[in-house]
Design a protein around this motif. Structure first.
Motif, PDB file in Angstrom:
ATOM      1  N   SER A 214      -4.681  12.014  10.166  1.00 38.36           N
ATOM      2  CA  SER A 214      -3.358  12.610   9.945  1.00 38.36           C
ATOM      3  C   SER A 214      -2.974  12.717   8.474  1.00 38.36           C
ATOM      4  CB  SER A 214      -2.313  11.793  10.709  1.00 38.36           C
ATOM      5  OG  SER A 214      -2.491  10.399  10.482  1.00 38.36           O
ATOM      6  N   LYS A 215      -3.942  12.585   7.572  1.00 36.62           N
ATOM      7  CA  LYS A 215      -3.620  12.648   6.134  1.00 36.62           C
ATOM      8  C   LYS A 215      -2.956  13.984   5.799  1.00 36.62           C
ATOM      9  CE  LYS A 215      -8.113  14.459   4.598  1.00 36.62           C
ATOM     10  NZ  LYS A 215      -9.303  14.263   3.777  1.00 36.62           N
TER      11      LYS A 215
ATOM     12  N   VAL B 297       5.339  13.486   9.377  1.00 38.84           N
ATOM     13  CA  VAL B 297       5.634  12.501  10.422  1.00 38.84           C
ATOM     14  C   VAL B 297       5.877  13.184  11.771  1.00 38.84           C
ATOM     15  CG1 VAL B 297       7.453  10.906  11.165  1.00 38.84           C
ATOM     16  CG2 VAL B 297       6.416  10.634   8.917  1.00 38.84           C
TER      17      VAL B 297
ATOM     18  N   LEU C 179       2.677  13.688  13.629  1.00 35.42           N
ATOM     19  CA  LEU C 179       2.159  12.432  14.183  1.00 35.42           C
ATOM     20  C   LEU C 179       2.930  12.040  15.432  1.00 35.42           C
ATOM     21  CD1 LEU C 179       1.230  12.362  11.077  1.00 35.42           C
ATOM     22  CD2 LEU C 179       1.021   9.910  11.424  1.00 35.42           C
TER      23      LEU C 179
ATOM     24  N   GLU D  85      -5.688   7.391   8.074  1.00 41.18           N
ATOM     25  CA  GLU D  85      -5.126   7.920   6.826  1.00 41.18           C
ATOM     26  C   GLU D  85      -6.071   7.646   5.655  1.00 41.18           C
ATOM     27  OE1 GLU D  85      -2.236   9.566   6.017  1.00 41.18           O
ATOM     28  OE2 GLU D  85      -1.585   9.771   8.112  1.00 41.18           O
TER      29      GLU D  85
ATOM     30  N   GLU E  19       0.624   7.017   1.164  1.00 41.16           N
ATOM     31  CA  GLU E  19       1.036   7.831   2.318  1.00 41.16           C
ATOM     32  C   GLU E  19       0.993   7.005   3.606  1.00 41.16           C
ATOM     33  OE1 GLU E  19      -0.279  11.967   4.617  1.00 41.16           O
ATOM     34  OE2 GLU E  19      -1.312  11.388   2.773  1.00 41.16           O
TER      35      GLU E  19
ATOM     36  N   GLU F 288       4.017   4.593   3.736  1.00 41.96           N
ATOM     37  CA  GLU F 288       5.267   5.300   4.043  1.00 41.96           C
ATOM     38  C   GLU F 288       5.345   5.675   5.527  1.00 41.96           C
ATOM     39  OE1 GLU F 288       5.354   8.551   1.261  1.00 41.96           O
ATOM     40  OE2 GLU F 288       5.587   7.194  -0.458  1.00 41.96           O
ATOM     41  N   LYS F 289       4.224   6.148   6.078  1.00 45.09           N
ATOM     42  CA  LYS F 289       4.214   6.535   7.489  1.00 45.09           C
ATOM     43  C   LYS F 289       4.342   5.315   8.400  1.00 45.09           C
ATOM     44  CE  LYS F 289       1.709  10.916   7.084  1.00 45.09           C
ATOM     45  NZ  LYS F 289       0.399  11.581   7.160  1.00 45.09           N
ATOM     46  N   GLN F 290       3.695   4.234   8.025  1.00 43.66           N
ATOM     47  CA  GLN F 290       3.767   3.011   8.844  1.00 43.66           C
ATOM     48  C   GLN F 290       5.205   2.511   8.952  1.00 43.66           C
ATOM     49  OE1 GLN F 290       4.239  -0.468   7.722  1.00 43.66           O
ATOM     50  NE2 GLN F 290       3.852  -1.320   9.765  1.00 43.66           N
TER      51      GLN F 290
ATOM     52  N   ALA G 208       7.844   4.410   8.775  1.00 39.96           N
ATOM     53  CA  ALA G 208       8.709   5.416   9.406  1.00 39.96           C
ATOM     54  C   ALA G 208       8.457   5.596  10.898  1.00 39.96           C
ATOM     55  CB  ALA G 208       8.515   6.762   8.697  1.00 39.96           C
ATOM     56  N   LEU G 209       7.334   5.085  11.384  1.00 35.98           N
ATOM     57  CA  LEU G 209       6.910   5.400  12.756  1.00 35.98           C
ATOM     58  C   LEU G 209       6.926   4.175  13.671  1.00 35.98           C
ATOM     59  CD1 LEU G 209       4.150   7.890  11.637  1.00 35.98           C
ATOM     60  CD2 LEU G 209       5.984   8.460  13.243  1.00 35.98           C
TER      61      LEU G 209
ATOM     62  N   TRP H 133      -3.168   1.721  12.961  1.00 32.86           N
ATOM     63  CA  TRP H 133      -3.526   2.421  11.724  1.00 32.86           C
ATOM     64  C   TRP H 133      -4.928   2.061  11.245  1.00 32.86           C
ATOM     65  CZ3 TRP H 133      -0.522   6.305  10.476  1.00 32.86           C
ATOM     66  CH2 TRP H 133       0.837   6.279  10.834  1.00 32.86           C
TER      67      TRP H 133
END
Length: 217
Positions: A24-25, A29, A32, A45, A50, A53-55, A57-58, A64
Motif C-alpha cells: 500500500s505504499k 488511507v 487501505l 509499506e 509513511e 503515519e498510517k499505523q 490513523a488506521l 503491518w
C-alpha cells in the motif's frame, strides 16, 4: 475494477497456504480502508515515516509488514508495532532490530533477504553471508528477533525462464535451511507481475500492490 473486486479476484485463485500482503505504499488511507473493509488485514509499506503515519490513523487490527530497505536508525520508529520485517540484509540490522524489540518487550519476526536478481542494485545476502549470520555466536544471542523465513526479488525482466530460475534457486536454499532451522516457514517471493510463477515455484507469501490498488502515480 474496484479495490474490493481486485482483492476478491486475486484471493479466489490463491492456494490456502499462500499469504497475501497488500502493498500500500504511496496509497491514501481511504484505499487501505477499502481493502480492509473487503477483508484484507496484512499490509506492506516501504517507507518508515509513511508506515508510522498510517499505523496511527488506521484500526489496530491491521497487521503491518515493512517490505522496503530498512535503515538501522529508523528501526526504533516501527519496533513498537511492526509484525514482520521482510528485507533484513545484514547482521548489523538484525542486531538493531533485536535491540529495539527488547526495549519494547517484543520478539520481532524477520525475513532474511537473499540477492537472487541479475541487477546489482537490488539488496540482499548471498549464500555465504546467509550461512555466516545463521551460524554466528552473535546471532544465537539475539533473543528478541525470530528468523521465520527468506525473501527475494526476481530480476525486472520479461524473461520467464530467468525469473523461474531465480525463484527456484531461492526455494532450494529455503528447503536446505529448513532442515536445521525449524522456524523457517515463510518464503516471500512474487509481486503483481510474477506472483503466479512464484507460487508455482514454492512461494508462501506474495506482495501485491498495483494489481490491488492500481498503478502508482
Amino acid at each position: 475494477m474496484s479495490i474490493q473486486q481486485n482483492l476478491i479476484q486475486i484471493k479466489s485463485k490463491l492456494p490456502a497456504h499462500v499469504t497475501l500482503v497488500a502493498v500500500s505504499k504511496t496509497k491514501p488511507v481511504a484505499d487501505l480502508l477499502e481493502a480492509y473493509t473487503a477483508g484484507q488485514r496484512i499490509f506492506g509499506e516501504n517507507y518508515v515515516q509513511e508506515l508510522v503515519e498510517k499505523q496511527q490513523a488506521l484500526p489496530h487490527d491491521f497487521e503491518w509488514h515493512f517490505i522496503g530497505h530498512l535503515q538501522s536508525r529508523k528501526v526504533k520508529l516501527i519496533a513498537p508495532f511492526v509484525s514482520l520485517i521482510h528485507g533484513v540484509d545484514s547482521a548489523k540490522l538484525l542486531q538493531e532490530i533485536n535491540k529495539e524489540a527488547a526495549k519494547n518487550n517484543r520478539v520481532i519476526d524477520c525475513l532474511l533477504q537473499i540477492h537472487i536478481a541479475v541487477e546489482e542494485s537490488k539488496f540482499g545476502l548471498d549464500e555465504v553471508e546467509l550461512t555466516e549470520i545463521l551460524t554466528s555466536d552473535d546471532f544465537k544471542n539475539l533473543k528478541n528477533i525470530r528468523i521465520v523465513g527468506l525473501m527475494g526479488m526476481a530480476s525486472f525482466t520479461d524473461n520467464q525462464n530467468q525469473i523461474g530460475k531465480e525463484f527456484n534457486y531461492l526455494k532450494t536454499l529455503f528447503d536446505k535451511l529448513k532442515i536445521t532451522n525449524s522456524e523457517l516457514q515463510t518464503l516471500s517471493m512474487g509481486m503483481s507481475n510474477d506472483y503466479h510463477l512464484a507460487i508455482s515455484c514454492g512461494s508462501t507469501m506474495i506482495r501485491i500492490g498495483s494489481s490491488i490498488f492500481g498503478t502508482r502515480n
